[in-house]
Design an enzyme around this catalytic site. Structure first.
Site, short mmCIF file in Angstrom:
data_model
loop_
_atom_site.label_atom_id
_atom_site.label_comp_id
_atom_site.label_asym_id
_atom_site.label_seq_id
_atom_site.Cartn_x
_atom_site.Cartn_y
_atom_site.Cartn_z
N GLU A 17 -14.69 -25.56 -3.08
CA GLU A 17 -15.05 -26.59 -3.95
C GLU A 17 -14.89 -27.84 -3.70
O GLU A 17 -13.86 -28.52 -3.30
CB GLU A 17 -14.55 -26.09 -5.42
CG GLU A 17 -15.02 -26.95 -6.40
CD GLU A 17 -14.72 -26.37 -7.79
OE1 GLU A 17 -14.71 -25.22 -8.08
OE2 GLU A 17 -14.22 -26.96 -8.77
N TYR A 49 -19.98 -30.61 -11.47
CA TYR A 49 -21.13 -31.39 -12.07
C TYR A 49 -20.46 -32.10 -13.43
O TYR A 49 -19.67 -31.43 -14.11
CB TYR A 49 -22.06 -30.24 -12.52
CG TYR A 49 -23.33 -30.77 -13.42
CD1 TYR A 49 -24.61 -31.14 -12.57
CD2 TYR A 49 -23.39 -31.19 -14.72
CE1 TYR A 49 -25.50 -31.56 -13.16
CE2 TYR A 49 -24.33 -31.60 -15.17
CZ TYR A 49 -25.63 -31.97 -14.53
OH TYR A 49 -26.76 -32.27 -14.95
N HIS A 77 -22.70 -26.23 -9.80
CA HIS A 77 -22.14 -26.09 -11.10
C HIS A 77 -23.03 -26.94 -11.96
O HIS A 77 -23.59 -27.72 -11.55
CB HIS A 77 -20.74 -26.75 -10.91
CG HIS A 77 -19.75 -26.20 -10.10
ND1 HIS A 77 -18.46 -26.40 -10.57
CD2 HIS A 77 -19.48 -25.64 -9.22
CE1 HIS A 77 -17.55 -25.66 -9.85
NE2 HIS A 77 -18.45 -25.21 -8.83
N GLY A 108 -18.49 -26.55 -19.97
CA GLY A 108 -18.13 -27.99 -19.83
C GLY A 108 -17.28 -28.38 -21.10
O GLY A 108 -17.02 -27.53 -21.91
N ALA A 124 -21.17 -21.31 -22.55
CA ALA A 124 -21.74 -21.04 -21.01
C ALA A 124 -22.79 -19.78 -20.97
O ALA A 124 -23.75 -19.62 -20.34
CB ALA A 124 -20.46 -20.73 -20.16
P1 FAD Z 1 -17.41 -21.12 -22.28
O1 FAD Z 1 -17.41 -19.93 -21.61
O2 FAD Z 1 -18.57 -21.70 -23.17
O3 FAD Z 1 -16.03 -21.10 -23.04
C1 FAD Z 1 -15.39 -22.36 -23.77
C2 FAD Z 1 -14.65 -21.74 -24.99
O4 FAD Z 1 -15.53 -21.45 -25.99
C3 FAD Z 1 -13.57 -20.54 -25.03
O5 FAD Z 1 -12.58 -20.94 -25.61
C4 FAD Z 1 -14.43 -19.49 -25.20
O6 FAD Z 1 -13.68 -18.23 -25.73
C5 FAD Z 1 -15.27 -19.85 -26.42
N1 FAD Z 1 -16.68 -19.23 -26.39
C6 FAD Z 1 -17.30 -18.80 -25.36
N2 FAD Z 1 -18.45 -18.17 -25.71
C7 FAD Z 1 -18.53 -18.25 -27.19
C8 FAD Z 1 -19.03 -17.95 -28.43
N3 FAD Z 1 -20.44 -17.19 -27.96
N4 FAD Z 1 -18.85 -18.05 -29.63
C9 FAD Z 1 -17.65 -18.57 -29.72
N5 FAD Z 1 -16.60 -19.21 -28.79
C10 FAD Z 1 -17.11 -18.78 -27.58
N6 FAD Z 1 -16.24 -28.60 -15.98
C11 FAD Z 1 -16.94 -29.48 -15.62
O7 FAD Z 1 -17.38 -30.60 -16.49
N7 FAD Z 1 -17.90 -29.65 -14.57
C12 FAD Z 1 -17.52 -28.62 -13.51
O8 FAD Z 1 -18.28 -28.63 -12.38
C13 FAD Z 1 -16.56 -27.44 -13.63
N8 FAD Z 1 -16.32 -26.67 -12.70
C14 FAD Z 1 -15.57 -25.69 -13.09
C15 FAD Z 1 -15.34 -24.59 -12.08
C16 FAD Z 1 -14.60 -23.67 -12.49
C17 FAD Z 1 -14.29 -22.59 -11.46
C18 FAD Z 1 -13.78 -23.50 -13.64
C19 FAD Z 1 -12.95 -22.38 -13.88
C20 FAD Z 1 -13.90 -24.51 -14.66
C21 FAD Z 1 -14.73 -25.48 -14.24
N9 FAD Z 1 -15.14 -26.56 -15.21
C22 FAD Z 1 -16.04 -27.47 -14.75
C23 FAD Z 1 -14.16 -26.64 -16.76
C24 FAD Z 1 -14.95 -25.96 -17.53
O9 FAD Z 1 -16.25 -26.55 -18.00
C25 FAD Z 1 -14.26 -26.07 -18.89
O10 FAD Z 1 -12.87 -25.18 -18.74
C26 FAD Z 1 -14.74 -25.76 -20.17
O11 FAD Z 1 -13.66 -26.13 -21.32
C27 FAD Z 1 -15.00 -24.25 -20.29
O12 FAD Z 1 -15.93 -23.94 -19.61
P2 FAD Z 1 -16.51 -22.40 -19.88
O13 FAD Z 1 -17.54 -22.19 -18.85
O14 FAD Z 1 -15.28 -21.32 -19.78
O15 FAD Z 1 -16.85 -22.39 -21.31
#
Ligand code: FAD
Length: 285
Positions: A17, A49, A77, A108, A124
């Site tokens: 990455e 990103y 990303h 994010g 997400a």
């Molecule tokens: P989500 O899946 O949306 O989850 C976020 C929170 O919301 C969690 O607590 C989850 O339990 C909760 N949730 C999910 N779906 C729902 C729903 N339907 N209803 C209610 N609650 C819900 N960040 C960046 O800005 N740029 C990057 O390039 C980046 N790359 C990353 C790469 C990896 C491999 C990882 C592990 C993380 C990365 N991150 C990046 C960080 C990431 O954006 C943060 O951890 C962010 O806070 C959560 O992302 P997520 O996709 O898990 O979010």
């Protein structure tokens, strides 16, 4: 170019990455890192990103450049934060036009800039659905072995992860240091009927303080025994480095022995630690 879902079906993946450089000096370091790591023949590389316009352009130009000028398979990303649904759809279409077939769909983190818009998609999973609608993508999502810091409980976070992973092709984890946290996450997914590949994310500790800060922001812990081992190695940065690489190598060995579908290295745009771990694991060509 290949789809990561297909690569995972064919065997283990090893991936790196990077973040898009902001300055000429960062650009120079990244170009050198890519040169150093390309011979390791990674299955894919991913590019982080951030939401702002200039940062968005940096990610797009880096992934497009990798797709068009190297032998690497890139994944962009993408985050929900600070974008409308239409903007995200446009970005996904532009990535496809640039030849990309892989995207990591992320929630994010909430913007720190008070003037920044919230974003139309909340989670997400909404972005996974949008990428499916655009079509042509193998889609990854983030997984948090120790639970996501904004979740009310680890069980609830696992429920949410299971929901999005049912629609996606694979997950990559936040970094962690205890193999049990990764295995616990797999058990929890299995209990929810989900068996999609979850690639462990590996962060070698080359500087205890900066990894500690990143861990705090990501809701994970650098375990006391890891801190003690690294401190016991000596106060010279070279001692920290050697111990950090050893800790990461041992974690990788355990994960591979447990059948992990791949390893994803958070390189921080540097190649040396990753190359040393590769060599210790016997993966170098
Ligand atoms: P989500 O899946 O949306 O989850 C976020 C929170 O919301 C969690 O607590 C989850 O339990 C909760 N949730 C999910 N779906 C729902 C729903 N339907 N209803 C209610 N609650 C819900 N960040 C960046 O800005 N740029 C990057 O390039 C980046 N790359 C990353 C790469 C990896 C491999 C990882 C592990 C993380 C990365 N991150 C990046 C960080 C990431 O954006 C943060 O951890 C962010 O806070 C959560 O992302 P997520 O996709 O898990 O979010």
């Amino acid at each position: 170019m290949a789809k990561i879902g297909d690569l995972l079906r064919a065997g283990r993946t090893f991936s790196f990455e990077f973040f898009p450089p902001k300055t000429d000096e960062e650009q120079r370091v990244l170009v050198q890192t890519l040169r150093d790591l390309e011979p390791l023949d990674p299955s894919f590389v991913s590019v982080t990103y951030r939401g702002g316009r200039s940062s968005r352009e940096r990610t797009t130009s880096l992934v497009a450049g990798l797709a068009q000028t190297t032998s690497l398979t890139p994944m962009a990303h993408l985050i929900c934060v600070a974008h409308t649904r239409l903007e995200l759809a446009e970005i996904l279409v532009d990535f496809r036009k640039a030849g990309l077939e892989n995207v990591l769909a992320l929630g994010g983190d909430p913007p720190t800039d008070p003037d920044s818009a919230d974003g139309e998609l909340r989670h997400a999973i909404d972005l996974v659905e949008l990428a499916r609608a655009v079509g042509g993508y193998s889609i990854g999502v983030a997984a948090h072995p120790e639970g996501h810091p904004r979740s009310a409980s680890r069980a609830e976070d696992r429920d949410r992860l299971a929901e999005k992973l049912r629609l996606a092709d694979f997950a990559i984890t936040q970094f962690f240091f205890r193999v049990e946290d990764y295995l616990g996450l797999l058990d929890d997914l299995e209990a929810r009927g989900v068996d999609k590949p979850v690639i462990p994310g590996i962060m070698p500790i080359t500087n205890l303080r900066s990894v500690g800060r990143m861990a705090e922001m990501s809701g994970c812990e650098v375990p006391g025994e890891v801190v003690a081992r690294i401190e016991a190695a000596g106060s010279d940065p070279a001692d920290t480095w050697r111990a950090g690489v050893e800790v990461a190598t041992e974690l990788c060995e355990k994960l591979l022995a447990e059948g992990a579908p791949g390893l994803h290295f958070y390189t921080l745009n540097r190649s040396t630690a990753t190359r040393e771990i590769y060599a210790s694991l016997g993966l170098s060509a």
